[in-house]
Design a protein around this motif. Structure first.
Motif, PDB file in Angstrom:
ATOM      1  N   UNK A   2       0.855  -1.191   0.000  1.00 44.61           N
ATOM      2  CA  UNK A   2       0.000   0.000   0.000  1.00 44.61           C
ATOM      3  C   UNK A   2       0.887   1.237   0.000  1.00 44.61           C
ATOM      4  N   UNK A   3       0.603   2.173  -0.911  1.00 46.19           N
ATOM      5  CA  UNK A   3       1.388   3.390  -1.043  1.00 46.19           C
ATOM      6  C   UNK A   3       2.426   3.324  -2.140  1.00 46.19           C
ATOM      7  N   UNK A   4       2.784   2.105  -2.604  1.00 45.64           N
ATOM      8  CA  UNK A   4       3.757   1.985  -3.674  1.00 45.64           C
ATOM      9  C   UNK A   4       3.116   2.286  -5.031  1.00 45.64           C
ATOM     10  N   UNK A   5       3.964   2.641  -5.997  1.00 41.55           N
ATOM     11  CA  UNK A   5       3.518   2.860  -7.379  1.00 41.55           C
ATOM     12  C   UNK A   5       4.217   1.828  -8.252  1.00 41.55           C
ATOM     13  N   UNK A   6       3.449   0.899  -8.818  1.00 42.92           N
ATOM     14  CA  UNK A   6       4.011  -0.152  -9.665  1.00 42.92           C
ATOM     15  C   UNK A   6       4.187   0.363 -11.086  1.00 42.92           C
ATOM     16  N   UNK A   7       5.348   0.052 -11.650  1.00 40.87           N
ATOM     17  CA  UNK A   7       5.603   0.358 -13.054  1.00 40.87           C
ATOM     18  C   UNK A   7       5.484   1.846 -13.337  1.00 40.87           C
ATOM     19  N   UNK A   8       5.654   2.684 -12.299  1.00 39.96           N
ATOM     20  CA  UNK A   8       5.531   4.123 -12.482  1.00 39.96           C
ATOM     21  C   UNK A   8       4.143   4.591 -12.842  1.00 39.96           C
ATOM     22  N   UNK A   9       3.135   3.713 -12.618  1.00 36.41           N
ATOM     23  CA  UNK A   9       1.790   4.049 -13.112  1.00 36.41           C
ATOM     24  C   UNK A   9       0.676   3.706 -12.124  1.00 36.41           C
ATOM     25  N   UNK A  10       0.748   2.530 -11.476  1.00 37.89           N
ATOM     26  CA  UNK A  10      -0.367   2.050 -10.658  1.00 37.89           C
ATOM     27  C   UNK A  10      -0.073   2.291  -9.180  1.00 37.89           C
ATOM     28  N   UNK A  11      -0.808   3.228  -8.575  1.00 32.43           N
ATOM     29  CA  UNK A  11      -0.635   3.529  -7.152  1.00 32.43           C
ATOM     30  C   UNK A  11      -1.527   2.618  -6.323  1.00 32.43           C
ATOM     31  N   UNK A  26      -6.793  -2.588  -4.397  1.00 33.68           N
ATOM     32  CA  UNK A  26      -7.446  -1.497  -5.118  1.00 33.68           C
ATOM     33  C   UNK A  26      -6.372  -0.477  -5.432  1.00 33.68           C
ATOM     34  N   UNK A  27      -6.311  -0.058  -6.688  1.00 35.80           N
ATOM     35  CA  UNK A  27      -5.234   0.838  -7.111  1.00 35.80           C
ATOM     36  C   UNK A  27      -5.791   1.925  -8.025  1.00 35.80           C
ATOM     37  N   UNK A  28      -4.986   2.948  -8.229  1.00 38.48           N
ATOM     38  CA  UNK A  28      -5.343   4.045  -9.133  1.00 38.48           C
ATOM     39  C   UNK A  28      -4.373   4.059 -10.298  1.00 38.48           C
ATOM     40  N   UNK A  29      -4.908   3.999 -11.510  1.00 44.34           N
ATOM     41  CA  UNK A  29      -4.100   4.160 -12.713  1.00 44.34           C
ATOM     42  C   UNK A  29      -3.822   5.652 -12.860  1.00 44.34           C
ATOM     43  N   UNK A  30      -2.629   6.087 -12.499  1.00 42.77           N
ATOM     44  CA  UNK A  30      -2.333   7.520 -12.494  1.00 42.77           C
ATOM     45  C   UNK A  30      -2.240   8.096 -13.899  1.00 42.77           C
TER      46      UNK A  30
END
Length: 637
Positions: A2-11, A26-30
């Motif tokens: 939680x709090x990490x951003x995967x692949x520079x895109x998914x928070x 649950x994540x946000x596609x930034x």
């Protein structure tokens, strides 16, 4: 995570569930600013190359399966040791949650869930996919009522929960017999069997086979038929028994061949049921919905012929409970000289008194248990005014009203309540409301002229995410500093949004051509132009002598930024190849052979060869070697 951003895109915002193979967040596609579900494979499994390859291959196949009742796969990728899938986020609950809370469902509700599940599986079966692990946990029911099937075609981690052998995929309660007897040969009919078990569970509130261990359950799948649902819930239509029996036949040859065929049977079954049969209320549902004590009692089935226990000596049975006991008239008293007093019969009065006592007790119990309580009505996604009206209609007051930001709930509507929906609460008590303020917005800070690292820090401190980096030449701004942001400074955007950074590449530099030069001379010329130089370890054949520059990564005519690196590849010398012997051949044949071998061809006809067509001589004799691309002269006579 939680709090990490995967692949520079998914928070990653919150953990939803943990399974044997992966964890779902649950994540946000930034980049697209949308909420989704992120399924991240456990790192211990990610080291298995074959497992990851199958995970990715099947995920790609499911991504091509566009169906409204299938949880869609948007993206797949890796970030370090994390292998993930980005999937559609369904706000709601699983069928397992519904069964756990409500027990058995009405036949109409069970069919309403079964049919979209079969539609999704049918589309998969016709596309060549088999789910292999159908169960209530993989049936999602959205807040809007939509039914979706999750985890299509993805390999399960094999452990004590999902199977008893490394070759069997699935959950033991829903495994078809052939999955146990012949692992790895499952076809669409294993999904049909699992759907039959799920239907049985929806109609009865319990699984058809249970046991103290997975091995016991597997044995029952192999050797015992699934019992008819009406054996557990009396009164269910026999058509439902037939539908369950057809789907769960132990022999796959007897079952419908795929989910499309079972869907047709389910619709035919629905059409043959009356409204009363479709809306038949399971016993536990009836008892939960009615507050009247008489209704609750009437739900309990009463036998019309229950025998009293035998007396101790066991000689004669007592009278049946359902028979009315008759008062035995006592023998007349002996004559007395006292005058007799007329008495009114007391039997009817005693019965009336008993009835009143029972009613009084019933009303008292009802009031204590239910009469002074109500349930919190569903208020999620309702406007504040609608929520207040519903609470007032339910005899409840509006308590504290708080407001909070939400990326998923519309501004001005209810995010949550305390107590929650369906909670038991006293009349006139208050319910706390949390109202959405919509997504939190922040202004893009002024980061123009900042070094890239500092600009990224400033964005994060402002509640934003550094996004894509684009680089442009600029004579005025130092290389590596920010030229502008997109969206621009001062623009209001959602908190957590990704901001594109346009970064200066500095002043442009013309790249000189150094091919064919010695490495030292080439380095000096490039460094004088403001570029850095790197010599590649590998060498290539070229037209240049061994040790000279054969290739450069940035070619002449292209612009580079000051400080960019140019990689030089040195020559191994020309490639030497054997020259074909073409003496005596026609001119056309000779040229074809030499050009196919990699040589250029020059013709020498002289005065005598103006009208000739035969090769009399060649500058390099056949069988000898010459540099590839060099010219071979043929003399024609």
């Amino acid at each position: 995570m939680v709090g990490q951003v995967l692949d520079g895109r998914y928070r990653v915002d919150a953990r939803i569930a943990v399974g044997g193979m992966a964890t779902v967040y649950r994540a946000l596609d930034t980049r697209l600013d949308r909420v989704l579900a992120l399924k991240v494979m456990h790192p211990a499994l990610a080291v298995d190359g074959a497992f990851v390859e199958r995970f990715i291959r099947e995920a790609k196949s499911v991504a091509r399966l566009a169906h409204p009742n299938v949880v869609q796969v948007f993206d797949q990728g890796t970030d370090g040791s994390y292998v993930y899938l980005a999937m559609e986020y369904v706000a709601g609950c699983t069928l397992r949650d519904v069964l756990r809370d409500r027990g058995a469902l009405q036949p109409r509700a069970a069919l309403d869930i079964l049919e979209p599940v079969l539609a999704a599986l049918g589309a998969a079966h016709r596309a060549g996919f088999v789910h292999r692990d159908m169960k209530p946990e993989n049936v999602l029911i959205g807040d809007d009522g939509r039914v979706k099937v999750a985890d299509f075609g993805l390999v399960r981690s094999v452990d004590t929960v999902t199977s008893t052998t490394g070759a069997v995929l699935g959950t033991v309660s829903y495994l078809a017999p052939e999955q146990i007897e012949q692992p790895g040969t499952a076809d669409a009919r294993v999904d049909v069997y699992a759907c039959g078990v799920v239907l049985y569970e929806m109609l009865t509130g319990e699984k058809p086979h249970d046991g103290d261990s997975p091995a016991v359950v597997l044995y029952k799948h192999l050797h015992e038929d699934v019992p008819p649902p009406s054996a557990v819930v009396p009164g269910l239509a026999y058509e439902l028994d037939e539908l369950v029996a057809s789907a769960t036949a132990r022999s796959p040859q007897i079952r419908p061949y795929d989910a499309v065929a079972l869907l047709a049977q389910a619709r035919e079954t629905r059409a043959g049921l009356s409204p009363d049969q479709l809306d038949a209320m399971p016993p536990q549902a009836l008892s939960a919905q009615h507050s009247n004590s008489d209704d609750r009692t009437s739900v309990i089935p009463r036998s019309l012929n229950i025998q009293r226990p035998l007396p101790v000596n066991g000689d004669e049975p007592q009278a049946d409970f359902n028979r009315t006991s008759r008062l035995q008239t006592p023998p007349p008293p002996p004559p007395s000289h006292r005058p007799r007093t007329s008495r009114r019969p007391r039997g009817p009065m005693m019965i009336v008194a008993a009835v009143l006592l029972v009613l009084g007790l019933g009303v008292g119990v009802w009031y204590i248990n239910s009469g002074q309580f109500t349930q919190v009505p569903p208020l999620l996604s309702k406007t504040e005014a609608q929520a207040r009206d519903r609470l007032e209609d339910a005899g409840l007051d509006v308590g504290k009203v708080e407001r909070a930001y939400s990326d998923t709930v519309k501004r001005g509507t209810v995010i949550s309540t305390d107590p929650g929906t369906g909670a038991r609460i006293r009349h006139n008590d208050s319910v706390k409301l949390v109202i959405s303020q919509g997504p939190e917005t922040v202004k893009v800070p002024d980061i123009e002229g900042y070094p890239l690292a500092k600009a990224r820090t400033e964005l994060k401190e402002s509640g934003l995410q550094p996004g894509m980096v684009k680089r442009e030449f600029n004579d005025d701004v130092t290389r590596g500093s920010v030229l502008s942001a997109d969206p621009g400074t001062g623009t209001e955007v959602r908190s957590g949004s990704a901001i594109t950074l346009i970064v200066s590449k500095g002043s442009p530099v013309d790249v000189p051509d150094v091919t064919g030069e010695d490495p030292a001379d080439a380095r000096a010329e490039l460094e004088e132009a403001g570029l850095k130089v790197k010599i590649a370890s590998a060498r290539v054949n070229s037209e240049f002598d061994a040790g000279q520059v054969a290739q450069q990564s940035l070619t002449e005519g292209k612009q580079a930024a000051e400080g960019d690196t140019v990689t030089l590849t040195l020559s191994k010398g020309p490639e030497m190849i054997e020259v074909p012997d073409v003496v005596g051949d026609s001119v056309d044949d000779a040229k074809s052979q030499l050009e196919a071998a990699g040589f250029e061809v020059d013709e020498d006809r002289g005065l005598l060869g103006l009208f000739g067509d035969t090769v009399k001589k060649q500058s390099v004799e056949g069988g000898e070697t010459a540099p590839k691309g060099s010219t071979i002269t043929i003399t024609i006579r």
